[in-house]
Design an enzyme around this catalytic site. Structure first.
Site, PDB file in Angstrom:
ATOM      1  N   GLU A   1       0.680  -1.095   0.097  1.00  0.00           N
ATOM      2  CA  GLU A   1      -0.006   0.032   0.014  1.00  0.00           C
ATOM      3  C   GLU A   1       0.869   1.202   0.091  1.00  0.00           C
ATOM      4  O   GLU A   1       0.670   2.183   0.611  1.00  0.00           O
ATOM      5  CB  GLU A   1      -0.867  -0.089   1.159  1.00  0.00           C
ATOM      6  CG  GLU A   1      -1.889  -1.017   1.175  1.00  0.00           C
ATOM      7  CD  GLU A   1      -3.111  -1.053   2.332  1.00  0.00           C
ATOM      8  OE1 GLU A   1      -2.854  -0.088   3.443  1.00  0.00           O
ATOM      9  OE2 GLU A   1      -3.937  -1.944   2.284  1.00  0.00           O
TER      10      GLU A   1
ATOM     11  N   GLU B   1      -5.287  -8.703   0.285  1.00  0.00           N
ATOM     12  CA  GLU B   1      -5.943  -8.633   1.479  1.00  0.00           C
ATOM     13  C   GLU B   1      -7.159  -8.366   1.189  1.00  0.00           C
ATOM     14  O   GLU B   1      -7.752  -7.491   0.298  1.00  0.00           O
ATOM     15  CB  GLU B   1      -5.433  -7.168   2.151  1.00  0.00           C
ATOM     16  CG  GLU B   1      -4.070  -7.116   2.564  1.00  0.00           C
ATOM     17  CD  GLU B   1      -3.567  -5.942   3.448  1.00  0.00           C
ATOM     18  OE1 GLU B   1      -4.657  -5.058   3.919  1.00  0.00           O
ATOM     19  OE2 GLU B   1      -2.259  -5.404   3.494  1.00  0.00           O
TER      20      GLU B   1
END
Length: 539
Positions: free
Chosen positions: A177, A297
């Site tokens: 991220e 995720e």
């Protein structure tokens, strides 16, 4: 009785289901994933002794072995960004205790690379190591430590730590991220892409057999995907993306059921749109390597007001009872990491697997997925000091991974449906309310598959309808007589849509084997709020 729905299975439309879509995720310093989860030094349930397995929970290992874990990502997550792997190797008593900047805790580093890889070997899973992509030297030496077979200081250190032979870790993440300001090492798309290319180049120099997962994002308004694929597209194997649903079931109870089970439609929409985006950009950028998407995720968050007392884990596998009398019910932004998974969650997860099965036939398929989390923190398995228990969602993995079949088939479904405002995950508008999009939500969602030899056809059916059974007529290749008059039936159901499992009541939600069932005129009555697997011998 005339069926309200029809399901036709088409064997001429087929593609493989990649087993790595049933993968998992562990994050250090995160709500009992590691400490008190897979690892608990001094526990009567853990290995003792002097070797690297000391502290690994044997009850957790057994449940993981029974389920089968195709791949597990570690050490995060957000924890990846500030992590230095060398803090977590060598004698445990000599490892540094660090202020951990992802979750604001103190990390003792007693569970590190060797412990994770030893745990993977015990469980029988493939490790997926995520590097911060902030320091090429650090990344190269980590690969040298785990995979290099020569005689260097790092390979000698690995031998001293109990593993003379290379581990052969194949899957590596290039950051986590990085597009987010919450990450240490947050940077622009162009800067990240250049760093990822340099990391991949020199990590490959140590081990040419590595497979890389680069950071992707579905919101591409800043041109993230174009920058990454244009720079590093021919060096990577996967582009990641993350999706989270959200539910206020802790506030609204069973009234949240419809909102929970419909959110798999949002996931499927995101998967389809991202696959098309990546395929188009890869073609324009001249990417010649076959790319897969890694949904590394994903889950559905149980959110609650931050004004409530902070949730604490109970010994039975849920949360300690709190006095909420007179407390406000909004806004709901805090994630309750200790609340157990429910039957409604299980139906949502099943819907996401159906979406992943369908996406496996796309030009850029999803070929890896890792749910957050494997252990505790709303995980598939719940561990407490006194034992471990299968969460409701454990049985969803068992059903699809171990019983559905590896070859996806086409399924044409006509079902009752409803028009609904489908929640767009945990995305909020300027008022803090969930964003929604109008969509038609069918009561029945079907994923069909067959065995490798084609002798058995399996039909997984979710009935999202909360209160009504739905009778469906079944055909194979357009013919009712194509299916035998009997099927072996497995079913995941419970009376309460918010039923969950605990150490004291471990089978409130469980996969039931109903044996061989005679079908009445090639039709079956699918119970409300259930997942049913019908297996037919067509050999």
């Amino acid at each position: 009785m005339t069926p309200a729905a029809t399901i036709d299975i088409q064997r001429d439309r087929r593609h493989p289901i990649d087993p790595m879509i049933y993968g998992h995720f562990l994050e250090s310093a995160f709500f009992g994933n590691i400490q008190g989860g897979v690892f608990e030094e001094g526990s009567h349930l853990a290995y003792g002794g002097d070797d690297v397995r000391n502290g690994l929970r044997t009850d957790v290992i057994k449940l993981c072995q029974e389920l089968g874990l195709p791949i597990v990502r570690w050490p995060g997550g957000n924890f990846t960004s500030p992590y230095r792997w060398e803090d977590g190797v060598g004698p445990r008593g000599s490892r540094p205790r660090r202020l951990e900047l992802a979750w604001g805790s103190e990390e003792d580093n007693h569970f590190g690379t060797d412990e994770f890889l030893a745990w993977c070997a015990e469980v029988g899973t493939t490790p997926y190591l995520a590097h911060s992509c902030r320091d090429v030297e650090d990344a190269v030496r980590w690969v040298e430590y785990t995979n290099y077979g020569g005689d260097t200081e790092y390979t000698r250190q690995r031998a001293r730590n109990g593993h003379p032979a290379p581990y052969g870790v194949e899957y590596w993440g290039l950051g986590n991220e990085v597009y987010g300001a919450w990450q240490m090492g947050h940077r622009s798309a162009a800067a990240y892409a250049a760093d990822a290319a340099e990391h991949a180049r020199f990590m490959h120099a140590v081990d040419p057999g590595l497979k890389f997962v680069a950071v992707g994002k579905t919101d591409d308004r800043d041109g993230w995907t174009e920058a990454v694929l244009g720079t590093v597209g021919n060096q990577i194997d996967y582009l990641s993306f993350h999706l989270y649903g959200a539910t206020t079931q802790l506030i609204d109870g069973a009234a949240e059921y419809d909102a929970i089970v419909a959110q798999s439609l949002y996931f499927e929409q995101q998967i389809v749109e991202y696959s098309e985006l990546v395929g188009g950009i890869a073609a324009r950028a001249g990417v010649e390597r076959p790319l897969g998407l890694a949904l590394d995720e994903w889950n559905i968050r149980h959110v609650e007001p931050a004004s409530w007392p902070a949730p604490q884990p109970s010994d039975d596998g849920g949360t300690v009872e709190r006095d909420l009398t007179g407390l406000a019910t909004g806004p709901a932004h805090r994630v309750n990491r200790w609340n157990p998974r429910t039957l409604a969650d299980a139906l949502f997860y099943a819907g996401v697997f159906h979406a992943l099965h369908r996406a496996g036939g796309r030009e850029v398929p999803v070929t890896m997925a890792n749910t957050v989390n494997l252990l505790n923190a709303n995980g598939v398995i719940v561990a407490r000091p006194g034992g471990a228990v299968r969460a409701a969602t454990y049985h969803v993995w068992d059903l699809y991974q171990n019983h559905l079949g590896p070859i996806a088939l086409g399924a044409d479904v006509r079902s009752p449906s409803r028009l609904a405002a489908v929640r767009q995950g945990d995305e909020r508008d300027h008022r803090g309310d969930f964003q929604t999009r109008s969509a038609t939500v069918p009561d029945l969602d079907v994923s069909a598959a067959q065995t490798e030899d084609g002798r058995s056809v399996r039909i997984a059916v979710i009935n999202r309808n909360r209160t009504s059974a739905i009778r469906a007529g079944l055909t194979l290749d357009g013919r009712r007589e194509g299916l035998p008059a009997r099927a072996v039936v497995k079913q995941l159901a419970a009376d309460d849509v918010l039923a969950s499992n605990s150490l004291g009541a471990p089978d409130e939600v469980a996969l039931r084997d109903l044996g061989t069932v005679e079908l009445d005129e090639a039709a079956y009555d699918f119970p409300p709020h259930s997942i049913t697997l019908l297996s037919f011998d067509v050999g």
